[in-house]
Design a protein around this motif. Sequence first.
Motif, short mmCIF file in Angstrom:
data_model
loop_
_atom_site.label_atom_id
_atom_site.label_comp_id
_atom_site.label_asym_id
_atom_site.label_seq_id
_atom_site.Cartn_x
_atom_site.Cartn_y
_atom_site.Cartn_z
N PRO A 71 0.87 -1.31 0.15
CA PRO A 71 0.11 -0.09 0.06
C PRO A 71 1.05 1.21 -0.11
O PRO A 71 0.38 2.37 -0.32
CB PRO A 71 -0.80 -0.04 1.34
CG PRO A 71 0.07 -0.92 2.20
CD PRO A 71 0.82 -1.83 1.21
N TYR A 72 2.22 0.96 0.28
CA TYR A 72 3.07 2.36 0.15
C TYR A 72 3.76 2.59 -1.11
O TYR A 72 4.02 1.53 -1.63
CB TYR A 72 4.07 2.05 1.25
CG TYR A 72 3.54 1.96 2.76
CD1 TYR A 72 2.71 2.74 3.29
CD2 TYR A 72 3.97 0.48 3.24
CE1 TYR A 72 2.24 2.36 4.75
CE2 TYR A 72 3.46 0.17 4.39
CZ TYR A 72 2.67 1.07 5.25
OH TYR A 72 2.00 0.64 6.33
N PRO A 73 3.39 3.74 -1.58
CA PRO A 73 4.05 4.07 -3.04
C PRO A 73 5.53 4.36 -2.96
O PRO A 73 5.94 5.41 -3.31
CB PRO A 73 3.57 5.35 -3.46
CG PRO A 73 2.98 5.97 -2.26
CD PRO A 73 2.99 5.00 -1.21
N SER A 74 6.35 3.24 -2.62
CA SER A 74 7.97 3.28 -2.91
C SER A 74 8.47 2.17 -3.00
O SER A 74 7.62 1.05 -3.09
CB SER A 74 8.09 3.54 -1.21
OG SER A 74 9.36 3.73 -1.18
N SER A 75 9.54 2.06 -3.59
CA SER A 75 10.39 0.80 -4.19
C SER A 75 11.16 0.35 -2.96
O SER A 75 12.05 -0.61 -3.39
CB SER A 75 11.06 1.31 -5.16
OG SER A 75 12.00 2.27 -5.07
N PHE A 76 11.10 0.95 -1.89
CA PHE A 76 11.96 0.49 -0.64
C PHE A 76 11.14 -0.49 0.34
O PHE A 76 10.03 -0.09 0.53
CB PHE A 76 12.39 1.74 0.21
CG PHE A 76 13.42 2.59 -0.85
CD1 PHE A 76 14.69 2.36 -1.02
CD2 PHE A 76 12.83 3.70 -1.43
CE1 PHE A 76 15.58 3.00 -1.58
CE2 PHE A 76 13.64 4.75 -2.08
CZ PHE A 76 15.12 4.30 -2.34
#
Length: 321
Positions: A223-228
Motif C-alpha cells: 500500500p506504500y508508493p515506494s520501491s523500498f
Amino acid sequence: TNLLDGYQRQNFTDPKVLPIENADDAGAECLNAILKWIMSNNANRYQISYAFSSASRGGLGWLFPEICFDRDMVNGEIKIRSLSPMFVVPDPNSVDPMLEDAQRVSHFKFMDKDQLCSLFPKSEEAIRAIEGKTSFTDFLQAPALRNQDKKLLVVERWYKKYVSKSVVILPTGDICPIEDSEVGRHTELSQQNPAHRVITRNVCEIWVMVSCENVLLRNEKSPYPSSFLPFVPVWAEYIPEISSWKWRVQGIVRSMKDAQKGRNKARAIVLEAAGKMARAGYVMEKGAIDNPDILKEPVPIVEVNPGKRFEPMQGPGLDMA
C-alpha cells in the motif's frame, strides 16, 4: 547498557532536512515542522529509543513506519513501531546497511483466530480450520515466551517484484504512464513524430504476502508508493565483510562479555585458593586451654586460662581486586 540508553534519551535529536539550494529554504523548513510533529505524535521518539536499546544490546533494532487509520479514517496517522529483532528476518544475502540490495524481509507475529478473521474476513473458513501446530517455542526456541503457544503464527513476507512499465513523453513534454495494451499504438505514433516517445523499463515494486500455517491470506502490491522495503534497521556495529550473521552484527554486550568473563574467572580462582588454603594455627603456652581438641572444630569457642599466652596465627592475605 542502561547508562547508554539514558544518554540517548537525554540527547535525542530530531531529524532535520537541509536545503539543497537557496530556493529550498521554505520547503525544508516546512518538512522540518512536519517531522517534528511526526516525532512528537504517538510517542514515535520513544519507539526510536526502544530500537536503539535493542541495537545497543544485541547489535540490531528495527523500525517499521506505517499509516494508522484508527483515529483518522480519511488521512490516517504516521506511526513508527519498534519491532523486536527476534521477529524480523532480513534477506541473509543482503550486505547493504539500508537493505537496498535485499530482496525480501519477513516479519513474524502471533494472533488469535478472532483477530485474524476480523482482518481477513474472506478467509475466515480457512482460518477456523487451522490447527495451529507451529508454536512459539518451535519457532524461536524461547521457553520464556511460551504464553504465545495458543496463538497462530502469521508471517508477513515483504518482497521485491520487478515488472515492466511504460510511459509516453508527449510533444508538450508531459510524461504519462500507459498500459501494456497501449504501447503498440504509441509506438506507431512515435515513428510518425520523434517528439512522441515511448519508454519501457523494468521497475521494482514492493509486494506483501501474508500467510498463516501454510494458508495464503493475501498477496498483493504494497500500500506504500515506494520501491523500498518498509523496514529501517538500526545497527550498533555492522561488519558486512563477515559472512556469518552471528559475527556480522554486534552490540556492546558482546564487547563487555569477554572482559567480564576474565574478571569472573580471576575471582573464582582466588575463592578456590582461599577454600583450599590450610587454616592458620595458634601460638599458645602450655596449659593455656584445658582441651586442645576443641581447636579442631570449624568455629571453636576457646576459654583461655588466666595468665597464659594464646594468639591465632595470621594466614597470607588474598587480593580480591
